[in-house]
Design an enzyme around this catalytic site. Structure first.
Site, PDB file in Angstrom:
ATOM      1  N   VAL A 120       0.828  -1.208   0.000  1.00  0.00           N
ATOM      2  CA  VAL A 120       0.000   0.000   0.000  1.00  0.00           C
ATOM      3  C   VAL A 120       0.858   1.251   0.000  1.00  0.00           C
ATOM      4  CG1 VAL A 120      -0.278   0.232   2.522  1.00  0.00           C
ATOM      5  CG2 VAL A 120      -2.100   0.998   0.984  1.00  0.00           C
ATOM      6  N   GLY A 138      -5.348  -7.054   1.731  1.00  0.00           N
ATOM      7  CA  GLY A 138      -5.797  -6.021   2.650  1.00  0.00           C
ATOM      8  C   GLY A 138      -4.938  -4.783   2.527  1.00  0.00           C
ATOM      9  N   GLU A 139      -4.770  -4.057   3.632  1.00  0.00           N
ATOM     10  CA  GLU A 139      -3.951  -2.854   3.726  1.00  0.00           C
ATOM     11  C   GLU A 139      -4.570  -1.641   3.030  1.00  0.00           C
ATOM     12  OE1 GLU A 139      -0.092  -3.456   2.030  1.00  0.00           O
ATOM     13  OE2 GLU A 139       0.406  -5.157   3.311  1.00  0.00           O
ATOM     14  N   GLY A 140      -5.614  -1.818   2.229  1.00  0.00           N
ATOM     15  CA  GLY A 140      -6.072  -0.761   1.343  1.00  0.00           C
ATOM     16  C   GLY A 140      -5.468  -0.881  -0.042  1.00  0.00           C
TER      17      GLY A 140
END
Length: 347
Positions: A98, A313-315
């Site tokens: 990210v 995940g993480e954005g």
């Protein structure tokens, strides 16, 4: 102040006149009708969220909310709990996926310590809003007290209020948080738990069976946690609760909310259960490879922009989808119409 006092009224964006004007503007561009496919629906959504025929995306904020989960002590993840704080350090050092994507696309990246079991040195890019050293073990009792849940929601609202721009991109980090997302989806969506539980960070078959056993016990422990806020306190996590606050605030301010994957979807699930019009402000970035995410999207009646088999995940998915939002606005604002270009639109 009670948790319920933190919930603003989110009105519907329904506006027939603006929708008709946007559709006319889109249809008069120099192209066959509908030929930009789902980008046209995205143009319409962005215009309705921002309340204009010429939407502009300003100072996009990518906020990654991080916290630890007490339930992680039961071995429900392929990674140990210390990975939460280690990955926060990686985000801040610029080495995570990210981080790279935020640099590439000019997104303002902020990492929010909502409840990581670690003491971080203050530095740029880190927003310390720690409610506690992680949530509690929900096999013993609620993951959060009512006060802790309310404090986390309030903190998410305040953090977002202080950020500029008109776009919030959601991200998260927390070993064990796919378990909380699965539990919230099962309880609030009315789905069988087995349909909601996936491999998370990469569990093998034996580990997945163990995870399912632990989560079944957790769900059975809290049979009365059926309303959105009681379910969030009992089964959620500090980062999810803080995201709920940020989502509610973003919706109230009429910001575009770019939803990443399964865990950020769980925060939107809770927020939209409280205020359904939240969903009108959301753009869903992608369909992840986590088993429950497809069910989450169906429950939210959401059509994601991308389907890349991600499960990081993480954005990261929100950041990858960002150029599509930027392109939709540029096309709506800069692409010539048949009239302005002197192009015939009739045979």
């Amino acid at each position: 102040m009670t948790t319920q006092d933190l919930i603003p009224t989110i009105p519907s964006l329904h506006d027939d006149a603006l929708a008709a004007a946007l559709r006319h503007r889109i249809d008069r561009k120099t192209k066959p009708l509908g030929s930009l496919g789902r980008l046209e629906a995205l143009m319409l959504r962005l215009g309705l969220i921002l309340g204009t025929e010429q939407p502009r995306l300003v100072d996009p904020q990518l906020m990654v909310f991080a916290a630890d989960h007490g339930l992680a002590a039961h071995g429900i993840s392929a990674y140990p709990p210390d990975v939460t704080w280690q990955m926060v350090e990686n985000f801040l050092a610029g080495g995570a996926a990210v981080s790279v994507l935020a640099r590439q696309h000019g997104l303002q990246l902020s990492i929010v310590d909502a409840g990581v079991r670690h003491v971080f040195e203050p530095r740029p890019g880190l927003l310390i809003a720690k409610i506690g050293m992680g949530s509690r073990d929900m096999l013993d009792g609620p993951a959060m007290t009512t006060d802790e849940c309310a404090t986390a929601i309030a903190a998410g609202k305040t953090l977002l209020q202080k950020r500029p721009g008109n776009v919030l991109l959601l991200g998260e980090m927390g070993i064990g948080n796919t378990s909380s997302a699965a539990l919230l989806l099962s309880r609030l969506g009315g789905h069988a738990l087995a349909a909601c539980v996936g491999r998370g960070t990469g569990l093998d078959d034996s580990q997945l069976r163990h995870k399912m056993e632990v989560l079944t016990r957790a769900l059975d422990k809290h049979p009365r946690a059926t309303e959105p806020l009681t379910a969030l306190a009992a089964l959620g996590g500090l980062e999810i609760a803080m995201m709920v606050g940020a989502v509610l605030q973003a919706a109230q301010e009429r910001r575009v909310i770019v939803v990443d994957g399964f865990i950020t979807g769980a925060a939107v699930l809770v927020a939209s259960a409280l205020q359904p019009a939240v969903l009108e402000r959301c753009v869903f970035a992608h369909r992840s490879n986590e088993q429950g995410h497809r069910l989450m999207l169906d429950t939210l009646q959401a059509e994601p922009l991308l389907d890349l088999g991600l499960r990081l995940g993480e954005g990261s998915g929100a950041a990858l989808a960002w150029p599509l939002l930027a392109s939709a606005c540029r096309l709506l604002g800069e692409m010539a119409s048949f009239d302005s270009a002197g192009v015939s639109d009739r045979a």
